[in-house]
Scaffold this motif. Structure first.
Motif, PDB file in Angstrom:
ATOM      1  N   UNK A  69       0.815  -1.215   0.000  1.00  0.00           N
ATOM      2  CA  UNK A  69       0.000   0.000   0.000  1.00  0.00           C
ATOM      3  C   UNK A  69       0.851   1.269   0.000  1.00  0.00           C
ATOM      4  N   UNK A  70       2.151   1.105  -0.138  1.00  0.00           N
ATOM      5  CA  UNK A  70       3.062   2.242  -0.203  1.00  0.00           C
ATOM      6  C   UNK A  70       3.532   2.443  -1.635  1.00  0.00           C
ATOM      7  N   UNK A  71       3.384   3.652  -2.141  1.00  0.00           N
ATOM      8  CA  UNK A  71       3.961   4.038  -3.431  1.00  0.00           C
ATOM      9  C   UNK A  71       5.174   4.909  -3.122  1.00  0.00           C
ATOM     10  N   UNK A  72       6.347   4.402  -3.450  1.00  0.00           N
ATOM     11  CA  UNK A  72       7.591   5.017  -3.000  1.00  0.00           C
ATOM     12  C   UNK A  72       8.293   5.732  -4.145  1.00  0.00           C
ATOM     13  N   UNK A  73       8.444   7.039  -3.982  1.00  0.00           N
ATOM     14  CA  UNK A  73       9.101   7.862  -4.990  1.00  0.00           C
ATOM     15  C   UNK A  73      10.613   7.805  -4.798  1.00  0.00           C
TER      16      UNK A  73
END
Length: 347
Positions: A69-73
């Motif tokens: 559930x984490x979108x990591x830039x």
């Protein structure tokens, strides 16, 4: 969120303000944001979009979330690429999805009002293919917020057309905005469907999508993160406000009083929190204060005794290896001073 440089030294590059219990509530601003969202959608429908360096910290503060559930830039390219990335990720999972972008470093006191308003915004964004924003009913001519110029006449659904977004004004302009009654504060809360926002990006910010869609089949697969790590740093560094919102004509707002503050500065925190009899905000357990008036006092060490005398209208922040003593009236200089420090151990 960013690194919260106006809240230095409590907010550091390794621990920005969204991860801090900045208000003394017992939970961080990020945790408070997720708790608000949980009243509207299932926990499984909550996504955190953040710089990759905060992955472990996010999972530590939000153990109810799955790492997926984490979108990591991989780089800091402002908000337009992060919105486009989120939309492309969701398109691969659920093309009909409607989603809200919620800043993780704001305070909202009226949770029930927020939940009700967000539900209305979801419905309107789904049914009309519009961009919807929550416009905060202003309580004063604040120069620290952007403004929304809107049509005072609501449509049949009780939603108002947005005429334009305005950058942070000077005091004279802010007073004119409030006097007109035609302006709301821009809280940066936006609601749209996946199809709507991607269509708007195609029209107004195609350079962002062009980079992210080099291989659109990577989204929603186990290879998504490696792909994003490769292409994301090549996206333009631009905010969603400049790229989309200031150019789009299909934007509507729901005016609402949420008890909202973006707590952008120490002085805004001072204004937000309760004062003692001498108008001090004291966020320390052990203290001896003499002839102190109008100060904000905070220490990250709960066992430290703070003794002070004779100060008026000061910001006093004791945090790890930095002690800040600064006039409240000059707090706008804190960011510049922080940015001028070359030694990374103090940042």
């Amino acid at each position: 969120g960013g690194v919260g440089s106006r809240f230095w030294p409590a907010s550091r590059a390794y621990l920005p303000k969204q991860f801090l219990d900045i208000t003394g509530a017992g939970t961080s601003l990020l945790q408070q944001t997720v708790l608000r969202a949980r009243d509207v959608v299932p926990v499984s429908n909550i996504i955190i979009v953040s710089n990759g360096q905060y992955r472990d910290l996010i999972l530590e503060q939000l153990p109810m979330l799955d790492p997926g559930q984490l979108l990591l830039e991989p780089s800091r390219n402002n908000t337009a690429p992060s919105v486009a990335y989120t939309a492309l990720h969701l398109k691969a999972l659920c093309p009909e999805a409607v989603f809200a972008m919620l800043p993780a470093d704001h305070v909202i006191q009226k949770q029930n009002v927020f939940a009700s308003c967000l539900q209305r915004a979801f419905t309107y964004a789904r049914d009309t293919a519009s961009i919807v924003t929550m416009g905060i009913t202003p309580s004063r001519p604040d120069t620290g917020y952007g403004y929304i110029n809107y049509d005072l006449r609501p449509n049949m659904e009780g939603v108002h057309k947005v005429h334009s977004f305005k950058e942070k004004p000077n005091e004279i302009t802010a007073r004119s905005y409030i006097a007109s009654g035609e302006y709301l504060w821009n809280a940066g809360i936006f609601i749209w469907s996946v199809g709507t926002i991607l269509s708007v990006f195609e029209q107004l910010a195609p350079d962002v999508l062009r980079v992210l869609q080099e291989n659109v089949n990577m989204f929603g697969t186990p290879h998504e993160q490696a792909y994003i790590d490769q292409v994301y740093p090549k996206t333009p560094n631009i905010s969603v406000d400049y790229a989309i919102l200031e150019k789009s004509e299909n934007i509507f707002t729901i005016p609402v009083d949420l008890g909202w503050s973006d707590l952008g500065t120490w002085d805004s925190l001072y204004s937000y929190l309760d004062k003692d009899i001498n108008n001090n905000v004291v966020l320390v357990k052990h203290k001896q204060l003499i002839d102190m008036e109008g100060n904000l006092i905070r220490s990250s060490n709960p066992d430290k005794m703070v003794v002070a005398k004779g100060l008026k209208d000061y910001i006093i922040i004791d945090d790890d290896n930095v002690l800040l003593l600064f006039p409240r009236a000059e707090e706008q200089s804190i960011k510049a001073i922080r940015n001028a420090i070359k030694d990374a151990q103090f940042l």
